[in-house]
Design a protein around this motif. Structure first.
Motif, mmCIF file in Angstrom:
data_model
loop_
_atom_site.group_PDB
_atom_site.id
_atom_site.type_symbol
_atom_site.label_atom_id
_atom_site.label_comp_id
_atom_site.label_asym_id
_atom_site.label_seq_id
_atom_site.Cartn_x
_atom_site.Cartn_y
_atom_site.Cartn_z
ATOM 1 N N LEU A 176 0.915 -0.606 0.015
ATOM 2 C CA LEU A 176 0.198 0.048 -0.175
ATOM 3 C C LEU A 176 0.508 0.637 -0.178
ATOM 4 N N ARG A 177 0.671 2.166 -1.268
ATOM 5 C CA ARG A 177 1.645 3.465 -1.302
ATOM 6 C C ARG A 177 1.171 4.755 -1.066
ATOM 7 N N VAL A 178 1.122 5.112 -0.096
ATOM 8 C CA VAL A 178 0.211 6.920 0.133
ATOM 9 C C VAL A 178 0.880 7.875 -0.058
ATOM 10 N N GLN A 179 0.569 8.642 0.840
ATOM 11 C CA GLN A 179 1.035 9.573 -0.865
ATOM 12 C C GLN A 179 2.670 10.149 -0.175
ATOM 13 N N PRO A 180 2.950 10.593 -2.293
ATOM 14 C CA PRO A 180 3.026 11.040 -3.348
ATOM 15 C C PRO A 180 3.014 9.758 -3.753
ATOM 16 N N ASP B 33 -3.966 16.616 -1.794
ATOM 17 C CA ASP B 33 -3.222 16.287 -0.468
ATOM 18 C C ASP B 33 -3.735 16.648 0.185
ATOM 19 N N ALA B 34 -3.566 15.700 1.414
ATOM 20 C CA ALA B 34 -3.587 14.915 2.602
ATOM 21 C C ALA B 34 -4.272 16.855 3.686
ATOM 22 N N TYR B 35 -3.409 17.801 3.688
ATOM 23 C CA TYR B 35 -3.910 18.034 4.686
ATOM 24 C C TYR B 35 -4.988 18.902 4.257
ATOM 25 N N ALA B 36 -4.963 19.517 2.933
ATOM 26 C CA ALA B 36 -5.510 19.935 2.209
ATOM 27 C C ALA B 36 -6.916 18.963 1.863
ATOM 28 N N LYS B 37 -7.145 18.266 2.271
ATOM 29 C CA LYS B 37 -8.618 17.153 2.520
ATOM 30 C C LYS B 37 -8.634 17.383 4.107
ATOM 31 N N LEU B 38 -8.267 17.599 5.005
ATOM 32 C CA LEU B 38 -8.437 17.440 6.515
ATOM 33 C C LEU B 38 -8.342 18.947 7.111
ATOM 34 N N ILE B 39 -8.297 20.486 5.872
ATOM 35 C CA ILE B 39 -8.760 21.533 6.239
ATOM 36 C C ILE B 39 -10.003 21.716 6.103
ATOM 37 N N LEU B 40 -10.058 21.023 4.269
ATOM 38 C CA LEU B 40 -12.106 21.487 3.821
ATOM 39 C C LEU B 40 -12.318 20.748 4.758
ATOM 40 N N ASP B 41 -12.062 18.962 5.280
ATOM 41 C CA ASP B 41 -13.155 18.447 6.030
ATOM 42 C C ASP B 41 -13.477 19.042 7.430
#
Length: 137
Positions: free
Chosen positions: A9-13, A53-61
């Protein structure tokens, strides 16, 4: 000799999931081959080209009030009970992290540990960035 099957399982990027398996070669000649069943997000989904990226998604959440990506307070407390003694051990004994090359399989010490435990790692495999999202059989 055959290699062990591996789920990777590869995570970002370059998010991806692939299964390295030993399989029978097609046809009458038979024999075994070590191949991969590959699902790379960038190739499998057109929308993946624009994944934030992961942090942009978390901020949006957070802005939306969606807590599904966050742990509950009891989960966080349980995690700290597990990791606090480990962190104290690392700090108290000045344990240095194992350094390894970005994009590699990890530190050499991890391979040495696996070898000591009897795991036969496939060492000839190299990740092919942009490999097709299909079975490579």
């Amino acid at each position: 000799s055959t290699s062990a099957n591996e789920l990777v399982l590869r995570v970002q990027p370059d998010e991806a999931a692939y299964l390295k398996i030993t399989t029978k070669r097609p046809g009458l000649a038979g024999g075994l081959a070590h191949k991969e069943l590959n699902m790379t997000y960038q190739d499998a989904f057109d929308e993946a080209k624009d994944i934030p990226d992961a942090y942009a998604k978390l901020i949006l959440d957070c802005i939306r009030g969606d807590a599904n990506s966050f742990v509950r307070s009891d989960e966080l407390e349980a995690a700290w009970k597990i990791f606090t003694p480990l962190l104290h051990e690392i700090e108290g004994n000045k344990i240095k992290p194992e350094v390894y090359e970005y994009g590699s399989r990890g530190p050499a010490a991890a391979d040495e540990l696996l070898k000591r435990e009897g795991f036969n790692r496939t060492s000839h495999y190299k990740w092919r960035k942009g490999a097709p999202a299909q079975a490579a059989l």
